[in-house]
Design a protein around this motif. Structure first.
Motif, PDB file in Angstrom:
ATOM      1  N   ASP A  85       0.817  -1.223   0.000  1.00 23.48           N
ATOM      2  CA  ASP A  85       0.000   0.000   0.000  1.00 23.48           C
ATOM      3  C   ASP A  85       0.847   1.268   0.000  1.00 23.48           C
ATOM      4  O   ASP A  85       0.551   2.225  -0.712  1.00 23.48           O
ATOM      5  CB  ASP A  85      -0.949   0.013   1.204  1.00 23.48           C
ATOM      6  N   ASN A  86       1.914   1.289   0.810  1.00 20.68           N
ATOM      7  CA  ASN A  86       2.777   2.481   0.829  1.00 20.68           C
ATOM      8  C   ASN A  86       3.352   2.783  -0.560  1.00 20.68           C
ATOM      9  O   ASN A  86       3.490   3.946  -0.937  1.00 20.68           O
ATOM     10  CB  ASN A  86       3.950   2.271   1.804  1.00 20.68           C
ATOM     11  N   GLY A  87       3.693   1.756  -1.298  1.00 22.40           N
ATOM     12  CA  GLY A  87       4.251   1.942  -2.636  1.00 22.40           C
ATOM     13  C   GLY A  87       3.202   2.473  -3.603  1.00 22.40           C
ATOM     14  O   GLY A  87       3.454   3.401  -4.381  1.00 22.40           O
ATOM     15  N   ARG A  88       2.006   1.882  -3.519  1.00 28.20           N
ATOM     16  CA  ARG A  88       0.909   2.347  -4.386  1.00 28.20           C
ATOM     17  C   ARG A  88       0.565   3.802  -4.066  1.00 28.20           C
ATOM     18  O   ARG A  88       0.433   4.640  -4.971  1.00 28.20           O
ATOM     19  CB  ARG A  88      -0.326   1.449  -4.176  1.00 28.20           C
ATOM     20  N   LEU A  89       0.452   4.126  -2.782  1.00 35.22           N
ATOM     21  CA  LEU A  89       0.074   5.497  -2.391  1.00 35.22           C
ATOM     22  C   LEU A  89       1.192   6.486  -2.728  1.00 35.22           C
ATOM     23  O   LEU A  89       0.923   7.601  -3.198  1.00 35.22           O
ATOM     24  CB  LEU A  89      -0.232   5.540  -0.888  1.00 35.22           C
ATOM     25  N   GLY A  90       2.452   6.076  -2.504  1.00 41.22           N
ATOM     26  CA  GLY A  90       3.584   6.945  -2.843  1.00 41.22           C
ATOM     27  C   GLY A  90       3.589   7.254  -4.335  1.00 41.22           C
ATOM     28  O   GLY A  90       3.780   8.392  -4.757  1.00 41.22           O
ATOM     29  N   ARG A  91       3.352   6.221  -5.154  1.00 42.80           N
ATOM     30  CA  ARG A  91       3.277   6.447  -6.608  1.00 42.80           C
ATOM     31  C   ARG A  91       2.137   7.421  -6.933  1.00 42.80           C
ATOM     32  O   ARG A  91       2.293   8.340  -7.744  1.00 42.80           O
ATOM     33  CB  ARG A  91       3.036   5.116  -7.326  1.00 42.80           C
ATOM     34  N   ASN A  92       0.963   7.209  -6.313  1.00 50.10           N
ATOM     35  CA  ASN A  92      -0.166   8.119  -6.572  1.00 50.10           C
ATOM     36  C   ASN A  92       0.197   9.562  -6.231  1.00 50.10           C
ATOM     37  O   ASN A  92      -0.127  10.493  -6.978  1.00 50.10           O
ATOM     38  CB  ASN A  92      -1.385   7.728  -5.720  1.00 50.10           C
ATOM     39  N   LEU A  93       0.879   9.741  -5.085  1.00 46.88           N
ATOM     40  CA  LEU A  93       1.195  11.104  -4.641  1.00 46.88           C
ATOM     41  C   LEU A  93       2.215  11.775  -5.569  1.00 46.88           C
ATOM     42  O   LEU A  93       2.145  12.979  -5.815  1.00 46.88           O
ATOM     43  CB  LEU A  93       1.699  11.078  -3.191  1.00 46.88           C
ATOM     44  N   ILE A  94       3.148  10.994  -6.100  1.00 39.80           N
ATOM     45  CA  ILE A  94       4.124  11.550  -7.048  1.00 39.80           C
ATOM     46  C   ILE A  94       3.408  11.938  -8.347  1.00 39.80           C
ATOM     47  O   ILE A  94       3.571  13.039  -8.876  1.00 39.80           O
ATOM     48  CB  ILE A  94       5.249  10.528  -7.356  1.00 39.80           C
ATOM     49  N   GLN A  95       2.590  11.017  -8.831  1.00 41.27           N
ATOM     50  CA  GLN A  95       1.893  11.269 -10.103  1.00 41.27           C
ATOM     51  C   GLN A  95       0.884  12.413  -9.953  1.00 41.27           C
ATOM     52  O   GLN A  95       0.739  13.243 -10.849  1.00 41.27           O
ATOM     53  CB  GLN A  95       1.201   9.980 -10.579  1.00 41.27           C
ATOM     54  N   ALA A  96       0.223  12.481  -8.799  1.00 44.28           N
ATOM     55  CA  ALA A  96      -0.752  13.561  -8.575  1.00 44.28           C
ATOM     56  C   ALA A  96      -0.056  14.921  -8.574  1.00 44.28           C
ATOM     57  O   ALA A  96      -0.545  15.882  -9.171  1.00 44.28           O
ATOM     58  CB  ALA A  96      -1.481  13.331  -7.254  1.00 44.28           C
ATOM     59  N   ALA A  97       1.099  15.015  -7.900  1.00 40.03           N
ATOM     60  CA  ALA A  97       1.826  16.292  -7.875  1.00 40.03           C
ATOM     61  C   ALA A  97       2.210  16.695  -9.295  1.00 40.03           C
ATOM     62  O   ALA A  97       2.165  17.871  -9.663  1.00 40.03           O
ATOM     63  CB  ALA A  97       3.065  16.171  -6.993  1.00 40.03           C
TER      64      ALA A  97
END
Ligand code: NFE
Ligand code: MG
Length: 502
Positions: A85-97
């Motif tokens: 989950d941390n990896g999925r959420l970290g990817r989302n946060l990078i892509q969202a920014a």
């Protein structure tokens, strides 16, 4: 029939030429030409598969995160791994920014100058120091007789711009603030990405940056400033442009077919914040990857036409007769489809599962007294981009809350000697796919089908024009020496030719 050429179309990324056949002040035919070959798919052959997410990010400096994401999604599939989950959420946060940065860039720095009269600042009466600086410089340009005062806001066409000097000055102020906002979005991405623009930490299996409380707090405080800018500047400014140029709800409609692969996974099971889906001829259906092909009758390639990307070929042929673009022509079940924020918003709105999205779309439509079908237009594309920018920024706060500091963000894996995988995501400009085949531990074939490849595609094997070409056909052009109407339509798609050719 007169021929009008806009070449290059400026204030987009890369070299796009648009050729228009105009009769009685109306576009009869339009031709979009990607004017360079890049060869990333050729470069990738024979490389270590783990180079792919680094090399493909160099396709573009604006949306590198999405190329990195598509590449690691393809590799996740090929290596049969799934990030924690941390990896999925970290990817989302990078892509969202990166989305937030890209959408602010597009509206203020690439598109708004088609609507805003910068010279209004020459008469500015307030005391904002930044605007006073711009005022002094524009006045000196006017005094020295520069033809279009306002460089580097150039080049621009003579046209009808917003009349209110107050609104024009405010827009210039926001243009300058938007530069700082984009820096901040880059810093947010870099917290979990290691660096920006070409990120280091996105890897198959997740991200390699550790999740810490400090990073969460830093991201959160910058996010709050961006949310204020999006709520108080970006969304209201798009509404002002819509009110000042209502005719652009009737311009640039295009093919009217839409495709989204879906983006921002909300769980490892596949539910995404923006769902995948297809709308063709007004009818919605589920997305099927097997329906994607690329045709090349009018593209400078001598490979076979109509191939599926998993078995795609990239053989450049600069001397090909009849060809007019280095962009291939992707088709979905043989149909021309538009991709991008408008496609994502229409697919999600049609599915009706996202109450926040539905509410915001209806609020914006209500403020402008418009219907959902009016969104298929130049202004609808700008509106959809602003709406999704707000929704994504708001969602980031929830993803931050779900992170678990100290827990792994990365799953171990090994690269098999053979295999294949498909990575489908959505870049800011639309549906992005990478297809990898591994042979003898190396990349055997690598194919990318990119948002602007879809939107700026040339004619296909049947001779059917691509989405931007269709959006231009029929457009009234008041002054052929100043085809600002065509430029506004092209820029509403936010094209990136560097990506489109790759
Ligand atoms: Ni070069 Fe890109 C396109 C986007 S694909 S900007 O087209 O968004 O990742
Ligand atoms: Mg390709």
């Amino acid at each position: 029939m007169n021929k009008v050429t806009i070449d290059p179309i400026t204030r987009i990324e890369g070299h796009l030429g648009v050729n228009l056949d105009i009769e009685s002040n109306r576009v009869v035919n339009a031709y979009c030409a990607g004017e360079m070959f890049r060869g990333f798919e050729v470069i990738l052959r024979g490389r270590d598969p783990l180079d792919a997410q680094q090399i493909t990010q160099r396709i573009c400096g604006v949306c590198p995160v999405s190329h990195g994401m598509a590449s690691v999604l393809a590799q996740d599939a090929a290596y049969s791994i799934s990030p924690p989950d941390n990896g999925r959420l970290g990817r989302n946060l990078i892509q969202a920014a990166n989305y937030i940065q890209s959408h602010i860039l597009h509206f203020y720095h690439l598109a708004a100058l088609d609507f805003v009269d910068i010279t209004a600042v020459a008469k500015y009466q307030g005391n904002d120091p930044q605007l006073l600086g711009v005022k002094a410089w524009i006045k000196s340009q006017i005094a020295s007789g520069v033809p279009h005062p306002g460089a580097p806001f150039l080049p621009r066409y003579t046209g009808n711009y917003i009349e209110s000097s107050e609104l024009n000055c405010l827009a210039v102020k926001h243009y300058l603030e938007a530069l700082e906002m984009r820096t901040m979005a880059h810093k947010m991405a870099a917290l979990f990405a290691g660096k920006m623009p070409h990120v280091a930490s996105i890897m198959p299996g997740g991200i390699t940056e550790r999740i810490t409380a400090d990073k969460i707090a830093a991201y959160s405080s910058m996010l709050k400033r961006l949310q204020v800018f999006i709520d108080e500047a970006y969304v209201p400014d798009v509404l002002e442009v819509a009110k000042a140029f209502p005719d652009y709800f009737n311009q640039g409609k295009g093919c009217g077919n839409f495709l989204s692969y879906g983006v921002f996974p909300e769980s490892s099971k596949g539910k995404k914040m923006f769902p995948s889906g297809v709308i063709i001829g007004g009818k919605s259906s589920e997305f099927e990857e097997g329906k994607i092909t690329e045709e090349i009758a009018y593209s400078f390639y001598s490979s076979s036409s109509g191939l599926k990307p998993a078995g795609g070929e990239t053989v450049p042929d600069a001397a090909k007769s009849k060809a007019y673009s280095w962009i291939k022509a992707p088709r979905y079940g043989g149909q021309v489809v538009e991709v991008g924020p408008l496609a994502r918003v229409l697919v999600a709105y049609g599915k009706g599962d996202d109450a926040k999205l539905k509410g915001l779309v209806e609020k914006v439509l209500g403020a402008l007294d418009k219907k959902p079908q009016d969104l298929v237009s130049v202004l609808g594309r700008h509106g959809a981009r602003a709406v999704e920018c707000k929704l994504i920024a708001d969602r980031c706060g929830e993803w931050l809350d779900q992170l678990k500091p100290g827990e792994p963000a990365f799953a171990e894996f090994s690269v098999p000697s053979s295999g294949s995988g498909v990575g489908l995501t959505e870049a800011p400009r639309g549906a992005l796919g990478h297809w990898i085949t591994i042979k003898d531990g190396k990349i055997g074939n690598y194919q990318c089908v990119v948002p602007t490849t879809w939107n700026c595609s040339p004619r296909d094997d049947k001779g059917t024009p691509g989405p931007v070409e269709q959006a231009l056909a029929g457009t009234p052009i008041a002054d052929e020496k100043n085809p600002i109407e065509a430029a506004r339509i092209v820029r509403s798609f936010d094209p990136c030719i560097a990506c489109a050719v790759h």
